[in-house]
Design a protein around this motif. Structure first.
Motif, PDB file in Angstrom:
ATOM      1  N   GLN A 382       0.745  -1.077  -0.433  1.00 49.56           N
ATOM      2  CA  GLN A 382       0.451   0.026   0.295  1.00 49.56           C
ATOM      3  C   GLN A 382       0.324   1.357   0.132  1.00 49.56           C
ATOM      4  N   GLN A 383       1.754   0.962   1.149  1.00 43.55           N
ATOM      5  CA  GLN A 383       2.757   2.154   0.552  1.00 43.55           C
ATOM      6  C   GLN A 383       3.821   2.509  -0.715  1.00 43.55           C
ATOM      7  N   GLN A 384       4.044   1.730  -1.213  1.00 40.40           N
ATOM      8  CA  GLN A 384       4.568   1.341  -2.656  1.00 40.40           C
ATOM      9  C   GLN A 384       3.885   2.082  -3.538  1.00 40.40           C
ATOM     10  N   VAL A 385       1.894   1.546  -3.312  1.00 38.01           N
ATOM     11  CA  VAL A 385       1.254   2.536  -3.918  1.00 38.01           C
ATOM     12  C   VAL A 385       0.623   3.702  -3.772  1.00 38.01           C
ATOM     13  N   GLU A 386       1.198   4.233  -2.474  1.00 39.89           N
ATOM     14  CA  GLU A 386       1.084   5.696  -2.546  1.00 39.89           C
ATOM     15  C   GLU A 386       2.100   6.513  -3.373  1.00 39.89           C
ATOM     16  N   ALA A 387       2.953   6.143  -2.995  1.00 38.37           N
ATOM     17  CA  ALA A 387       4.674   6.645  -3.430  1.00 38.37           C
ATOM     18  C   ALA A 387       4.706   6.403  -4.994  1.00 38.37           C
ATOM     19  N   ALA A 388       3.889   5.555  -5.642  1.00 42.06           N
ATOM     20  CA  ALA A 388       3.708   5.351  -7.416  1.00 42.06           C
ATOM     21  C   ALA A 388       2.697   6.879  -7.630  1.00 42.06           C
ATOM     22  N   GLU A 389       1.631   6.860  -6.941  1.00 40.46           N
ATOM     23  CA  GLU A 389       0.481   8.184  -6.388  1.00 40.46           C
ATOM     24  C   GLU A 389       1.592   9.198  -7.358  1.00 40.46           C
ATOM     25  N   GLY A 390       1.518   9.317  -6.177  1.00 38.00           N
ATOM     26  CA  GLY A 390       2.329  10.177  -5.673  1.00 38.00           C
ATOM     27  C   GLY A 390       2.959  11.247  -6.474  1.00 38.00           C
ATOM     28  N   LEU A 391       3.876  10.133  -7.064  1.00 36.49           N
ATOM     29  CA  LEU A 391       4.715  10.494  -8.205  1.00 36.49           C
ATOM     30  C   LEU A 391       4.299  11.154  -9.444  1.00 36.49           C
ATOM     31  N   VAL A 392       3.367  10.328  -9.973  1.00 36.53           N
ATOM     32  CA  VAL A 392       2.612  10.666 -10.995  1.00 36.53           C
ATOM     33  C   VAL A 392       2.059  11.872 -10.794  1.00 36.53           C
ATOM     34  N   LEU A 393       1.635  12.444  -9.799  1.00 36.52           N
ATOM     35  CA  LEU A 393       0.975  13.689  -9.661  1.00 36.52           C
ATOM     36  C   LEU A 393       1.950  15.288  -9.293  1.00 36.52           C
ATOM     37  N   PHE A 394       3.522  14.579  -9.060  1.00 35.84           N
ATOM     38  CA  PHE A 394       4.305  14.947  -8.620  1.00 35.84           C
ATOM     39  C   PHE A 394       4.233  15.732 -10.839  1.00 35.84           C
ATOM     40  N   ARG A 395       4.931  14.501 -11.909  1.00 34.34           N
ATOM     41  CA  ARG A 395       5.569  14.361 -13.037  1.00 34.34           C
ATOM     42  C   ARG A 395       3.652  15.245 -14.005  1.00 34.34           C
ATOM     43  N   LEU A 396       2.618  14.987 -13.118  1.00 36.37           N
ATOM     44  CA  LEU A 396       1.515  15.899 -14.193  1.00 36.37           C
ATOM     45  C   LEU A 396       2.036  16.998 -13.497  1.00 36.37           C
ATOM     46  N   TYR A 397       2.341  17.477 -12.760  1.00 36.08           N
ATOM     47  CA  TYR A 397       2.272  19.257 -12.451  1.00 36.08           C
ATOM     48  C   TYR A 397       3.197  19.682 -12.997  1.00 36.08           C
ATOM     49  N   CYS A 398       4.567  19.000 -13.188  1.00 36.05           N
ATOM     50  CA  CYS A 398       5.750  19.309 -13.873  1.00 36.05           C
ATOM     51  C   CYS A 398       5.479  19.717 -15.516  1.00 36.05           C
ATOM     52  N   VAL A 399       4.822  18.609 -16.080  1.00 30.20           N
ATOM     53  CA  VAL A 399       4.103  18.700 -17.218  1.00 30.20           C
ATOM     54  C   VAL A 399       3.289  19.866 -17.043  1.00 30.20           C
ATOM     55  N   TYR A 400       2.240  19.610 -16.519  1.00 24.12           N
ATOM     56  CA  TYR A 400       1.272  21.231 -16.734  1.00 24.12           C
ATOM     57  C   TYR A 400       2.042  22.328 -16.860  1.00 24.12           C
ATOM     58  N   ARG A 401       3.107  23.051 -15.695  1.00 26.67           N
ATOM     59  CA  ARG A 401       3.735  23.934 -15.404  1.00 26.67           C
ATOM     60  C   ARG A 401       4.442  24.249 -16.966  1.00 26.67           C
ATOM     61  N   GLU A 402       5.459  23.228 -17.287  1.00 28.14           N
ATOM     62  CA  GLU A 402       5.963  23.599 -18.808  1.00 28.14           C
ATOM     63  C   GLU A 402       4.758  23.939 -19.932  1.00 28.14           C
ATOM     64  N   ALA A 403       4.110  23.084 -19.784  1.00 29.43           N
ATOM     65  CA  ALA A 403       2.252  24.191 -20.363  1.00 29.43           C
ATOM     66  C   ALA A 403       2.730  25.196 -20.486  1.00 29.43           C
ATOM     67  N   GLN A 404       2.298  25.552 -18.753  1.00 26.81           N
ATOM     68  CA  GLN A 404       1.929  27.029 -19.291  1.00 26.81           C
ATOM     69  C   GLN A 404       2.610  28.276 -19.078  1.00 26.81           C
ATOM     70  N   MET A 405       4.424  26.931 -19.065  1.00 30.38           N
ATOM     71  CA  MET A 405       5.518  28.091 -19.168  1.00 30.38           C
ATOM     72  C   MET A 405       5.262  28.763 -21.136  1.00 30.38           C
TER      73      MET A 405
END
Length: 455
Positions: A382-405
């Protein structure tokens, strides 16, 4: 631990809310076999107690919805409490991120010192201190701007206008018609006097001209008739007078050349005592007359092609103006980003997002569906799933920020812009109910569809 426990409570509350909605719908429909509950109310209360113990809060803030028997209200209470309390884990003061003032105090100090110096300088040279320096500087700046506008904007435009419309009209001619007529009359007088001084040469030239003109008399008559008809049609006798003068000059020059050829047999004696010098001067006058006639014809050709030559002369200025206008238009008008250079950070962020989604899709919890919300699910997985979901959210935020810039100063609203559709796909990627496999398919479609994301 608090984050993991809150995640368990959130899943448990969602499952309990789904069970309550199913039971409500079952009450209004026909009787069906009861399904075993995956999560009970007692288990949710135990999870809430664990979270309250970790967060050091009162259980009443979270159990208010449970006492009402509404799992949705309990979930809303938990969300509001998380927003009000801030981070789940207390961060020590020495580990906090420095404030903006602490990070940029050097720049702020320099800016404040520069502002104070500028204010003191303005005060010393203003009317408040009894000085007229600011007024003088403002007047000088206005005069400089006005002079620069006149010298570098208005004057070149006036020059281009004059170059297009007034070049040939205002240009003085190198030879005027009056000068040409005066030189021609002078040559005719010279030839007439020379002919009077040499009657024998004149008679011989006349006989030679008559013998040469006899075979071509018919052609000459036809050309004369056509010339006379053109002169009558034009309503002017200038053409006929020019033909007469040309015939007189040709006859006189024939006499001069006969004497010239004769005097060349004894050049030294005839140069002093003969007519050799006189014949040379008459030939110089004839050459001058021919040069002036050629220059007048050239002026007529230039005046006839005035517009064409003006346009050719203005081509460099027009090309420079077009380049400047196009540069200003490309600078001010919105345009799509460059997919080769400007979109490189966005493509690299999409590659990181793809790796994170692949890691999440490889977790066993994704294959089991909602089994991760069960208390029997292993804590480590369960902790591994939580870490993977958090990493996906972080990478998605990075992509969205780069697209906005990337689209910050680019075209975002026209019908050819990709940003509205790309933003909709980003919102779909962030939805919690979408599985990792569906997000991977959406990621693949985005990299195939949008120009800035194509490899």
């Amino acid at each position: 631990i608090a984050c993991v426990s809150c995640r368990q409570v959130q899943r448990a509350l969602k499952g309990l809310n789904t069970q309550q909605e199913s039971s409500t719908q079952h009450h209004h429909q026909q009787q069906q076999p009861a399904q075993p509950q995956a999560v009970s109310l007692q288990q949710v209360q135990q999870m809430l107690s664990r979270v309250c113990e970790l967060l050091h809060v009162q259980e009443g803030d979270l159990k208010h919805g449970l006492r009402r028997g509404d799992a949705g209200a309990a979930l809303s209470s938990a969300t509001a409490l998380a927003v009000r309390l801030g981070p789940l884990v207390p961060v020590p003061s020495w580990a906090l991120m420095p404030s903006a003032l602490q990070r940029h105090w050097i720049k702020y100090t320099i800016a404040a010192a520069a502002g104070a110096s500028a204010a003191a300088f303005l005060y010393r040279h203003s009317r408040l201190a009894g000085s007229s320096d600011l007024d003088d500087w403002a007047a000088a700046a206005a005069a400089a701007v006005k002079g620069a506008w006149g010298d570098h904007v208005v004057a070149p435009l006036v020059v281009v206008r004059d170059e297009l419309f007034s070049t040939f009209r205002d240009r003085p001619s190198m030879v005027s018609n009056s000068e040409f007529e005066a030189d021609k009359q002078s040559l005719l007088r010279m030839l007439a006097e020379f002919q009077q001084d040499h009657p024998a040469a004149a008679a011989a030239a006349a006989n030679t001209a008559a013998a040469d003109a006899a075979p071509a008399s018919s052609g000459a008559a036809a050309s004369a008739a056509s010339s006379s008809s053109r002169g009558v049609g034009d309503g002017s006798t200038v053409g006929g007078q020019a033909v007469v003068d040309s015939d007189a000059v040709n006859r006189g020059m024939q006499i001069v050349m006969m004497c010239y050829e004769r005097d060349l047999k004894s050049p030294i004696r005839n140069l002093v005592a003969g007519e050799l010098a006189r014949t040379l001067l008459i030939q110089v006058q004839r050459l001058k007359l021919d040069t002036e006639a050629a220059m007048l014809e050239l002026d007529q050709i230039l005046r006839a092609n005035e517009l064409s030559i003006s346009l050719v002369a203005a081509v460099p200025a027009l090309l420079l103006s077009w380049v400047l206008l196009r540069g200003v238009w490309m600078l001010l008008a919105p345009r799509p980003p460059d997919p080769k250079r400007e979109a490189m950070p966005c493509r690299l962020a999409m590659a990181d997002l793809e790796r994170a989604l692949s890691t999440l899709a490889a977790q066993p919890a994704e294959a089991d569906g909602r089994a991760a919300g069960s208390p029997a699910y292993p804590q480590q997985q369960q902790q591994q799933v939580e870490a993977a979901e958090g990493l996906v959210l972080f990478r998605l935020y990075c992509v969205y920020r780069e697209a906005q810039m990337l689209y910050r100063l680019k075209d975002k609203t026209s019908r050819y812009s990709e940003w509205p559709h790309m933003q909709s796909d980003f919102m779909e990627l962030v939805q919690p109910g979408v599985t990792a496999g569906a997000k991977l398919e959406l990621h693949s479609r985005m990299t195939r569809t949008y120009t800035v994301l194509k490899p």
